[in-house]
Design an enzyme around this catalytic site. Structure first.
Site, PDB file in Angstrom:
ATOM      1  N   PHE A 168       5.310   7.012   9.625  1.00 38.56           N
ATOM      2  CA  PHE A 168       4.382   7.528   8.622  1.00 38.56           C
ATOM      3  C   PHE A 168       4.500   6.693   7.345  1.00 38.56           C
ATOM      4  O   PHE A 168       3.502   6.298   6.740  1.00 38.56           O
ATOM      5  CB  PHE A 168       4.693   8.999   8.331  1.00 38.56           C
ATOM      6  CG  PHE A 168       3.724   9.642   7.377  1.00 38.56           C
ATOM      7  CD1 PHE A 168       2.504  10.104   7.832  1.00 38.56           C
ATOM      8  CD2 PHE A 168       4.036   9.789   6.039  1.00 38.56           C
ATOM      9  CE1 PHE A 168       1.603  10.705   6.960  1.00 38.56           C
ATOM     10  CE2 PHE A 168       3.144  10.392   5.160  1.00 38.56           C
ATOM     11  CZ  PHE A 168       1.928  10.849   5.621  1.00 38.56           C
ATOM     12  N   PHE A 169       5.734   6.414   6.941  1.00 42.13           N
ATOM     13  CA  PHE A 169       6.009   5.446   5.893  1.00 42.13           C
ATOM     14  C   PHE A 169       6.543   4.185   6.563  1.00 42.13           C
ATOM     15  O   PHE A 169       6.766   4.151   7.777  1.00 42.13           O
ATOM     16  CB  PHE A 169       7.038   5.990   4.900  1.00 42.13           C
ATOM     17  CG  PHE A 169       6.605   7.248   4.204  1.00 42.13           C
ATOM     18  CD1 PHE A 169       5.524   7.236   3.341  1.00 42.13           C
ATOM     19  CD2 PHE A 169       7.282   8.445   4.399  1.00 42.13           C
ATOM     20  CE1 PHE A 169       5.112   8.397   2.688  1.00 42.13           C
ATOM     21  CE2 PHE A 169       6.892   9.611   3.755  1.00 42.13           C
ATOM     22  CZ  PHE A 169       5.802   9.587   2.898  1.00 42.13           C
ATOM     23  N   SER A 203       8.427   4.895  -8.770  1.00 39.59           N
ATOM     24  CA  SER A 203       9.747   4.257  -8.742  1.00 39.59           C
ATOM     25  C   SER A 203       9.557   2.777  -8.420  1.00 39.59           C
ATOM     26  O   SER A 203       9.802   2.338  -7.294  1.00 39.59           O
ATOM     27  CB  SER A 203      10.654   4.928  -7.695  1.00 39.59           C
ATOM     28  OG  SER A 203      11.942   4.364  -7.719  1.00 39.59           O
ATOM     29  N   PRO A 204       9.092   1.972  -9.378  1.00 42.26           N
ATOM     30  CA  PRO A 204       8.624   0.612  -9.080  1.00 42.26           C
ATOM     31  C   PRO A 204       9.701  -0.357  -8.623  1.00 42.26           C
ATOM     32  O   PRO A 204       9.376  -1.413  -8.088  1.00 42.26           O
ATOM     33  CB  PRO A 204       8.006   0.164 -10.412  1.00 42.26           C
ATOM     34  CG  PRO A 204       8.675   0.998 -11.446  1.00 42.26           C
ATOM     35  CD  PRO A 204       8.914   2.321 -10.792  1.00 42.26           C
ATOM     36  N   GLY A 205      10.972  -0.018  -8.818  1.00 41.64           N
ATOM     37  CA  GLY A 205      12.016  -0.910  -8.349  1.00 41.64           C
ATOM     38  C   GLY A 205      12.191  -0.892  -6.844  1.00 41.64           C
ATOM     39  O   GLY A 205      12.819  -1.793  -6.280  1.00 41.64           O
ATOM     40  N   GLU A 220       4.535   3.416  -4.128  1.00 42.33           N
ATOM     41  CA  GLU A 220       3.723   4.585  -4.456  1.00 42.33           C
ATOM     42  C   GLU A 220       3.149   4.520  -5.873  1.00 42.33           C
ATOM     43  O   GLU A 220       3.857   4.249  -6.835  1.00 42.33           O
ATOM     44  CB  GLU A 220       4.564   5.853  -4.325  1.00 42.33           C
ATOM     45  CG  GLU A 220       3.789   7.130  -4.636  1.00 42.33           C
ATOM     46  CD  GLU A 220       4.666   8.353  -4.513  1.00 42.33           C
ATOM     47  OE1 GLU A 220       4.403   9.194  -3.636  1.00 42.33           O
ATOM     48  OE2 GLU A 220       5.644   8.466  -5.295  1.00 42.33           O
ATOM     49  N   ARG A 272      14.217  -8.657  -1.199  1.00 47.18           N
ATOM     50  CA  ARG A 272      13.962  -7.332  -1.739  1.00 47.18           C
ATOM     51  C   ARG A 272      13.360  -6.456  -0.647  1.00 47.18           C
ATOM     52  O   ARG A 272      12.545  -6.908   0.155  1.00 47.18           O
ATOM     53  CB  ARG A 272      12.996  -7.389  -2.936  1.00 47.18           C
ATOM     54  CG  ARG A 272      13.578  -8.050  -4.176  1.00 47.18           C
ATOM     55  CD  ARG A 272      14.654  -7.191  -4.801  1.00 47.18           C
ATOM     56  NE  ARG A 272      15.150  -7.725  -6.049  1.00 47.18           N
ATOM     57  CZ  ARG A 272      16.177  -8.555  -6.158  1.00 47.18           C
ATOM     58  NH1 ARG A 272      16.794  -8.978  -5.048  1.00 47.18           N
ATOM     59  NH2 ARG A 272      16.578  -8.987  -7.330  1.00 47.18           N
ATOM     60  N   GLU A 314       4.418  22.215   6.366  1.00 42.10           N
ATOM     61  CA  GLU A 314       4.423  22.680   4.974  1.00 42.10           C
ATOM     62  C   GLU A 314       4.550  24.199   4.907  1.00 42.10           C
ATOM     63  O   GLU A 314       3.929  24.927   5.689  1.00 42.10           O
ATOM     64  CB  GLU A 314       3.138  22.231   4.267  1.00 42.10           C
ATOM     65  CG  GLU A 314       3.038  20.722   4.094  1.00 42.10           C
ATOM     66  CD  GLU A 314       1.745  20.312   3.412  1.00 42.10           C
ATOM     67  OE1 GLU A 314       1.768  19.311   2.684  1.00 42.10           O
ATOM     68  OE2 GLU A 314       0.712  20.995   3.609  1.00 42.10           O
ATOM     69  N   GLU A 317       1.760  19.880   9.393  1.00 46.17           N
ATOM     70  CA  GLU A 317       2.553  18.952   8.596  1.00 46.17           C
ATOM     71  C   GLU A 317       3.885  19.572   8.163  1.00 46.17           C
ATOM     72  O   GLU A 317       4.601  19.002   7.335  1.00 46.17           O
ATOM     73  CB  GLU A 317       1.762  18.487   7.371  1.00 46.17           C
ATOM     74  CG  GLU A 317       0.530  17.671   7.735  1.00 46.17           C
ATOM     75  CD  GLU A 317      -0.240  17.175   6.524  1.00 46.17           C
ATOM     76  OE1 GLU A 317       0.252  17.382   5.383  1.00 46.17           O
ATOM     77  OE2 GLU A 317      -1.324  16.592   6.708  1.00 46.17           O
TER      78      GLU A 317
END
Length: 379
Positions: free
Chosen positions: A194-195, A300-302, A306, A217, A332, A330
Site C-alpha cells: 500500500f505504501f 516529515s520531509p526528511g 507525504e 537516502r 477503521e 479498511e
C-alpha cells in the site's frame, strides 16, 4: 534488428508511448481485423486499460518500429500481463498488410467490460497513466508484473501527487531549484505494498554551487492527504475523531488511540477538497458547509513524501451531528467527539492532541477563529 508493433490501447497515446520507449517513434495509422477493444476487468472491477477480444468489427491503432533490443524489453515489461502474437495488420497507404507484433491477453486471463475508447481514456487517465510510467518502469528491477499490477492504484495515487507537485510553492527566501540541481544515479524499491520504500543514490546542488558527494537516502513513499477540522462558528465547538494508530504502537506508546482531525488519502481522480468532503462523510457521517484552507505542508520531509492539504470545515455541529464511522474493509473504527473551542485548546495545551495534522489545524483555528465567527457565525 528492428521489430514492428501494432498498438491499440494505452501505448497508442503518444505521451505515454514516448515515456515507455524513451523517445517519440514514427506512428503510422493501421487497422487490425478480427478483434475489438473492450475494457479489461478483474474480479468484477473495470480497469483503466483495454484488452482485445475476437470480433468482426476490427480495431484501429498505430504501427511503430523499435530500434534496439532495450526498447523491445521496455515495451514487453510495460505490457508484462500480455503475450506477443504475430498478426497481419493493414497499414494506411501501402495497399496491403504488415506483419506486426500485437500484445494479446492469454485466454481467460481477464474479464471483459464495455467498449473502450482511447479519447475517453486519455481525457480521464492519460496524464496520470503517463506520469505513472516512471514508477512502473522503476519497479521492474524489484517487482514482477503481478506485484506491479497489485500496486496500480497506489502508483496512480502517486502519479496524481506528482502532477500536483508541479505547482511549486513560493521561493522568496529559499533557493529556486533548476534543472541539474539533483542527480539521481540509482533508484530501487525494496518494499512496495500500500505504501512503498524507495532507496536513492543521488547528489544535490550545495549552496556553494558544487554538487554534493554521492549519498544514499531512503524515502517512505505515501500519498498526498487531505485533513479537515470541523468547526461550528455559531456554537463555537469542534469535532475531533478518535482511532487506533499503528505508528504510535510501533514506537511503544502505551496509548496508541489518538484524537485527530478527519483525514484521508487523496485518490487519483479527486481534488484535495473532494477528499476532505468525502472523508467527513466516511469517518463521521458529517456534511460540511464550506472548506476554509488552513495550510499545506510536508509532514516529515526528511523521510516521507507525504504532502498534506489542511482545512477548517464549517459545519453545523448539533449534539447529534456526527456518528461513529470508518470503512470496515479498511479496518477503521472511529469515534467522534464534540468539544468546545476552549476544550480543544485545553487538550492542545495538555498534549493530548499529539499529532501534526490536528495540531496544525487547531493552531489555524485559534488564529482565524474571530474572522470565521464574523463571517459564518450567523445561526
Amino acid at each position: 534488428m528492428t521489430k514492428t508493433y501494432f498498438f491499440y490501447g494505452t501505448l497508442s497515446y503518444p505521451p505515454l508511448l514516448e515515456r515507455v520507449l524513451g523517445r517519440m517513434p514514427n506512428m503510422r495509422p493501421a487497422f487490425l481485423d478480427g478483434y475489438e477493444p473492450r475494457v479489461a476487468r478483474r474480479n468484477g472491477e473495470d480497469l483503466p486499460f483495454p484488452i482485445l477480444v475476437p470480433s468482426d468489427l476490427g480495431v484501429p491503432g498505430i504501427l511503430i518500429d523499435t530500434e534496439t533490443p532495450e526498447e523491445d524489453a521496455r515495451l514487453y515489461a510495460y505490457e508484462g500481463g500480455y503475450c506477443l502474437h504475430a498478426c497481419d495488420v493493414s497499414a494506411d497507404g501501402i495497399g496491403g498488410t504488415v506483419r506486426a507484433q500485437v500484445f494479446l491477453p492469454d485466454e481467460g486471463a481477464w474479464q471483459t467490460g464495455g467498449a473502450w475508447d482511447l479519447a475517453d481514456w486519455a481525457e480521464t487517465w492519460g496524464e496520470l497513466a503517463t506520469e505513472a510510467v516512471e514508477d512502473t518502469m522503476a519497479s521492474l528491477q524489484d517487482l514482477d508484473f503481478d506485484q506491479i499490477y497489485d500496486r496500480r492504484e497506489a502508483m496512480m495515487v502517486r502519479a496524481a501527487a506528482r502532477v500536483r507537485a508541479r505547482e511549486t510553492g513560493p521561493a522568496t527566501l529559499r533557493r529556486s531549484a533548476e534543472r541539474g540541481d539533483i542527480v539521481v544515479s540509482d533508484r530501487r524499491m525494496p518494499y512496495a505494498k500500500f505504501f512503498s520504500v524507495e532507496d536513492y543514490r543521488l547528489q544535490f546542488r550545495k549552496f556553494s554551487g558544487a554538487l554534493s558527494a554521492p549519498m544514499e537516502r531512503a524515502v517512505f513513499v505515501s500519498c498526498d492527504a487531505a485533513v479537515v477540522l470541523p468547526y461550528d462558528p455559531v456554537r463555537d465547538r469542534v469535532l475531533l475523531i478518535e482511532q487506533f494508530r499503528v505508528g504510535p504502537m510501533a514506537r511503544g506508546d502505551g496509548n496508541p488511540w489518538l484524537l485527530e482531525a478527519i483525514a484521508g488519502r487523496v485518490d487519483p481522480l479527486e481534488t484535495p477538497e473532494q477528499t476532505a468532503l468525502r472523508e467527513a462523510q466516511e469517518e463521521a457521517h458529517l456534511s460540511l458547509r464550506k472548506l476554509v484552507p488552513a495550510a499545506q505542508y510536508y509532514s516529515s520531509p526528511g523521510a516521507k513524501s507525504e504532502y498534506v492539504y489542511s482545512y477548517i470545515g464549517i459545519a453545523d455541529l448539533t449534539d447529534d451531528a456526527a456518528a461513529p464511522g470508518g470503512l470496515a474493509e479498511e479496518g477503521e473504527d472511529i469515534r467522534p467527539h464534540l468539544v468546545s473551542f476552549d476544550e480543544m485548546v485545553a487538550l492542545l495545551d495538555a498534549g493530548e492532541l499529539n499529532n501534526s495534522m490536528v495540531v496544525i489545524c487547531a493552531q489555524a483555528l485559534i488564529r482565524h477563529r474571530d474572522a470565521l465567527r464574523a463571517e459564518f457565525g450567523q445561526a
